[in-house]
Design an enzyme around this catalytic site. Structure first.
Site, PDB file in Angstrom:
ATOM      1  N   LEU A  66       0.873  -1.342   0.243  1.00  0.00           N
ATOM      2  CA  LEU A  66       0.046  -0.144  -0.017  1.00  0.00           C
ATOM      3  C   LEU A  66       0.878   1.279   0.062  1.00  0.00           C
ATOM      4  O   LEU A  66       1.303   1.724   1.004  1.00  0.00           O
ATOM      5  CB  LEU A  66      -0.897   0.169   1.092  1.00  0.00           C
ATOM      6  N   ALA A  67       1.023   1.750  -1.149  1.00  0.00           N
ATOM      7  CA  ALA A  67       2.100   3.019  -1.587  1.00  0.00           C
ATOM      8  C   ALA A  67       1.181   4.244  -0.878  1.00  0.00           C
ATOM      9  O   ALA A  67      -0.109   4.332  -1.302  1.00  0.00           O
ATOM     10  CB  ALA A  67       2.507   3.104  -2.847  1.00  0.00           C
ATOM     11  N   HIS A  68       1.795   4.926  -0.143  1.00  0.00           N
ATOM     12  CA  HIS A  68       1.232   6.412   0.100  1.00  0.00           C
ATOM     13  C   HIS A  68       2.213   7.404   0.785  1.00  0.00           C
ATOM     14  O   HIS A  68       3.316   6.959   1.190  1.00  0.00           O
ATOM     15  CB  HIS A  68      -0.056   6.063   1.404  1.00  0.00           C
ATOM     16  N   SER A  69       1.792   8.574   1.124  1.00  0.00           N
ATOM     17  CA  SER A  69       2.525   9.586   1.659  1.00  0.00           C
ATOM     18  C   SER A  69       1.526  10.229   2.553  1.00  0.00           C
ATOM     19  O   SER A  69       0.558  10.403   2.452  1.00  0.00           O
ATOM     20  CB  SER A  69       3.385  10.361   0.851  1.00  0.00           C
TER      21      SER A  69
END
Length: 278
Positions: A66-69
């Site tokens: 789960l890619a996020h920033s």
């Protein structure tokens, strides 16, 4: 709060995508967010920097990242994308590599996406529904798998049923008393790099376990980021997080339980039993 169906559309789904490494895999997921106007390219690079700075904690379940920033000016609205890779890619997470599914999350605030992440965690925890994502032939198949009827976030997976996760330990404050346990501060922290993505996955699963124990009214589970966790640790009973984030946190004065599969009620059930000596 937003449902998965509100954050994903056929235009934000890419099947059997080529990627040379984990950075390119994240870029493919970020490009989908940019194409729909949810984010600017700067957000994609921020997602990559998050992994560079905090490690591969975004790989929250076997084969799934789960890619996020953090929300910033490069996020125009809350949105998600889904990428299934043509070939598995190692992100550097020994427990859950290699990765075949990458979803990117862009959150315009800290709350709108919580319901969607809870639903997603339920899908990934269900082997049958996860297999539908792996085998999907069309974008519509992906949407159907993510929104299909069946075992949702509130259902127990086969693994959890076999392990005894959710066994009732009693209700009422007396259920939290054990000769080997310290007095509870009634707070658990789930921690990730930004406090709004993978930590919410972990919070959701922990709350499901506590609900089955009958402890939900006695323990508050809060998702937070690494910086805040260091300051708040002394007010909590323990921290649940990934191995990469545990290394980043270092010594914080309370117990830190490393969780490998953020969607596994069985694993989190065992961790909570160790914390509270039940």
């Amino acid at each position: 709060m937003s449902q998965l169906s509100e954050l994903l559309s056929p235009s934000t789904i890419l099947l059997d995508a080529d990627a040379a490494d984990w950075r390119e895999a994240i870029r493919r997921s970020g490009e989908l967010l940019v194409s729909t106007g949810a984010t600017d390219p700067a957000y994609t690079e921020a997602m990559i920097r998050t992994v560079e700075e905090h490690g591969p904690y975004i790989v929250v379940a076997p084969g799934f990242a789960l890619a996020h920033s953090r929300p910033d000016e490069s996020v125009h609205r809350t949105g998600m994308s889904f990428v299934r890779l043509a070939e598995p890619i190692a992100f550097g997470n020994a427990a859950n590599d290699p990765v075949t599914l990458v979803m990117a999350l862009a959150a315009a605030d800290s709350s709108a996406h919580r319901e969607a992440l809870a639903a997603l965690a339920g899908v990934l925890a269900d082997p049958a529904r996860r297999s539908l994502l792996d085998a999907a032939r069309t974008r519509e198949d992906v949407l159907a798998a993510l929104g299909a009827d069946g075992a949702g976030p509130g259902e127990r997976s086969a693994e959890d049923s076999r392990s005894g996760a959710g066994t009732d330990t009693g209700s009422g404050t007396g259920a939290m008393v054990d000769a080997d346990a310290v007095p509870s501060k009634k707070l658990l922290l789930t921690v990730c790099g930004n406090g709004l993505g993978t930590s919410l996955f972990l919070k959701n699963t922990a709350e499901q376990v506590l609900d089955r124990w009958g402890w939900s009214s006695h323990l508050d589970v809060q998702a937070t980021d690494t910086i805040s966790a260091k300051g708040r640790a002394k007010d909590s009973d323990a921290i649940l997080t990934s191995g990469a984030i545990a290394d980043t946190l270092g010594e914080v004065g309370v117990r830190v339980e490393v969780i490998e599969n953020f969607t596994s009620q069985a694993e989190i059930d065992a961790a909570l039993r160790r914390i509270y000596a039940v």
